[in-house]
Design an enzyme around this catalytic site. Structure first.
Site, PDB file in Angstrom:
ATOM      1  N   THR A  10       0.843  -1.195   0.000  1.00 15.08           N
ATOM      2  CA  THR A  10       0.000   0.000   0.000  1.00 15.08           C
ATOM      3  C   THR A  10       0.880   1.248   0.000  1.00 15.08           C
ATOM      4  O   THR A  10       2.017   1.225   0.460  1.00 15.08           O
ATOM      5  CB  THR A  10      -0.932   0.026   1.223  1.00 15.08           C
ATOM      6  OG1 THR A  10      -0.160   0.188   2.417  1.00 15.08           O
ATOM      7  CG2 THR A  10      -1.745  -1.253   1.311  1.00 15.08           C
ATOM      8  N   SER A  13       2.936   4.327  -4.807  1.00 15.81           N
ATOM      9  CA  SER A  13       3.136   5.150  -6.002  1.00 15.81           C
ATOM     10  C   SER A  13       4.482   5.864  -5.997  1.00 15.81           C
ATOM     11  O   SER A  13       4.968   6.291  -7.044  1.00 15.81           O
ATOM     12  CB  SER A  13       2.009   6.172  -6.150  1.00 15.81           C
ATOM     13  OG  SER A  13       1.971   7.031  -5.021  1.00 15.81           O
ATOM     14  N   GLY A  17       7.163   3.084  -0.346  1.00  9.20           N
ATOM     15  CA  GLY A  17       6.282   2.057  -0.892  1.00  9.20           C
ATOM     16  C   GLY A  17       6.733   1.560  -2.249  1.00  9.20           C
ATOM     17  O   GLY A  17       6.716   0.351  -2.518  1.00  9.20           O
ATOM     18  N   TYR A 158       0.125  11.902  14.990  1.00  7.67           N
ATOM     19  CA  TYR A 158       0.996  11.024  14.208  1.00  7.67           C
ATOM     20  C   TYR A 158       1.653   9.969  15.103  1.00  7.67           C
ATOM     21  O   TYR A 158       1.582   8.769  14.829  1.00  7.67           O
ATOM     22  CB  TYR A 158       2.069  11.848  13.488  1.00  7.67           C
ATOM     23  CG  TYR A 158       2.946  11.020  12.578  1.00  7.67           C
ATOM     24  CD1 TYR A 158       2.534  10.726  11.281  1.00  7.67           C
ATOM     25  CD2 TYR A 158       4.174  10.516  13.005  1.00  7.67           C
ATOM     26  CE1 TYR A 158       3.322   9.961  10.436  1.00  7.67           C
ATOM     27  CE2 TYR A 158       4.965   9.745  12.178  1.00  7.67           C
ATOM     28  CZ  TYR A 158       4.531   9.464  10.896  1.00  7.67           C
ATOM     29  OH  TYR A 158       5.314   8.694  10.072  1.00  7.67           O
TER      30      TYR A 158
END
Length: 264
Positions: A10, A13, A17, A158
């Site tokens: 996941t 792009s 990842g 976060y």
């Protein structure tokens, strides 16, 4: 198509990842790469070109999906079953980073980060973990963060969402290890992905000092830990462990003073 050797990544792009996808392809895995942006199609084409000379052809399937929605994990899981894709490796990498006061965030962003860092990866682990447990084989890698150890201002949302993911990953590692399913937490510090607004010269210095990791080194070490069945790896190691230890020693009253003075 080698359906028994599919890796699902996941947030694939770009950045970490995409590097996970590259190195898993080099290990012979077919790929299902997921992102919420159209650039995932370009990434898929580049991966196909880069793996064209491998001994066995690699299947690369791009999928645009917003994993920040609560129904996304079930939708993604059902997609793999519909397409008859057997996921052997799951890399939960999708996420968003920021350092901002909790109440200065919008409600939409708060919902997004909670879903993206906690609900969706946990449910993907739950759903695909069931299949892996039944097959007595599988690998799950959750990208956490060293900030999971830091309860400090501007990192509240976060760091705390990553803390959940760290704790969840450790428990799942213990539960599934005896079934031949390896679950690993990789907790990076700063990574050279262009995510931070740092001048190139400072990035170079940080990498030389071991403060900033390259995506290639991060992924290489993370996958090595995963396939060896380790519970956790922190990258880079020494500097960030020391920094987290020092921050944990700072009393809350001192952190309040730092905030009052406007230093952070």
């Amino acid at each position: 198509m080698n359906k028994a050797h599919f890796a699902l990544v996941t947030g694939a792009s770009s950045g970490i990842g995409l590097e996970f996808a590259k190195q898993l392809a080099a290990r012979g895995y077919n790929l299902l790469i997921v992102s919420n942006v159209e650039e995932i199609y370009e990434a898929a084409e580049n991966l196909k070109a880069q793996t064209a000379n491998l001994p066995s052809p690699i299947e690369v399937i791009p999928l645009v999906m917003d994993l920040g929605q609560q129904g996304a994990a079930r939708e993604l899981y059902e997609y793999t079953h519909k397409e008859n894709l057997e996921i052997e490796v799951l890399v939960n990498n999708a996420g968003v980073y920021h350092d901002k006061d909790i109440l200065d965030d919008s409600e939409a962003f708060t919902s997004l980060i909670l879903n993206l860092h906690m609900y969706t990866p946990a449910m993907l682990c739950y759903l695909f973990g069931q299949d892996m447990k039944a097959r007595r084989k599988g690998y799950i890698l959750n990208v956490c963060s060293v900030t999971s150890k830091i309860s400090a201002q501007r990192l509240g949302t976060y760091g705390s969402t990553k803390a959940f993911l760290c704790s969840f990953t450790r428990a799942l590692h213990i539960e599934l290890h005896k079934y031949g399913v390896y679950v690993t937490d990789v907790s990076p510090g700063a990574v050279d992905t262009g995510l931070y607004s740092i001048k190139p010269v400072y990035t170079k210095i940080g990498k030389c000092l071991g403060i900033i990791a390259s995506p290639q080194m991060l992924v290489r070490r993370a996958l090595r830990a995963l396939f060896r069945g380790r519970a956790k790896t922190t990258i880079p190691t020494v500097f960030w462990w020391i920094l987290c230890f020092i921050i944990l020693l700072i009393p809350t009253c001192v952190l309040r003073l730092i905030r009052r003075l406007g230093w952070f």
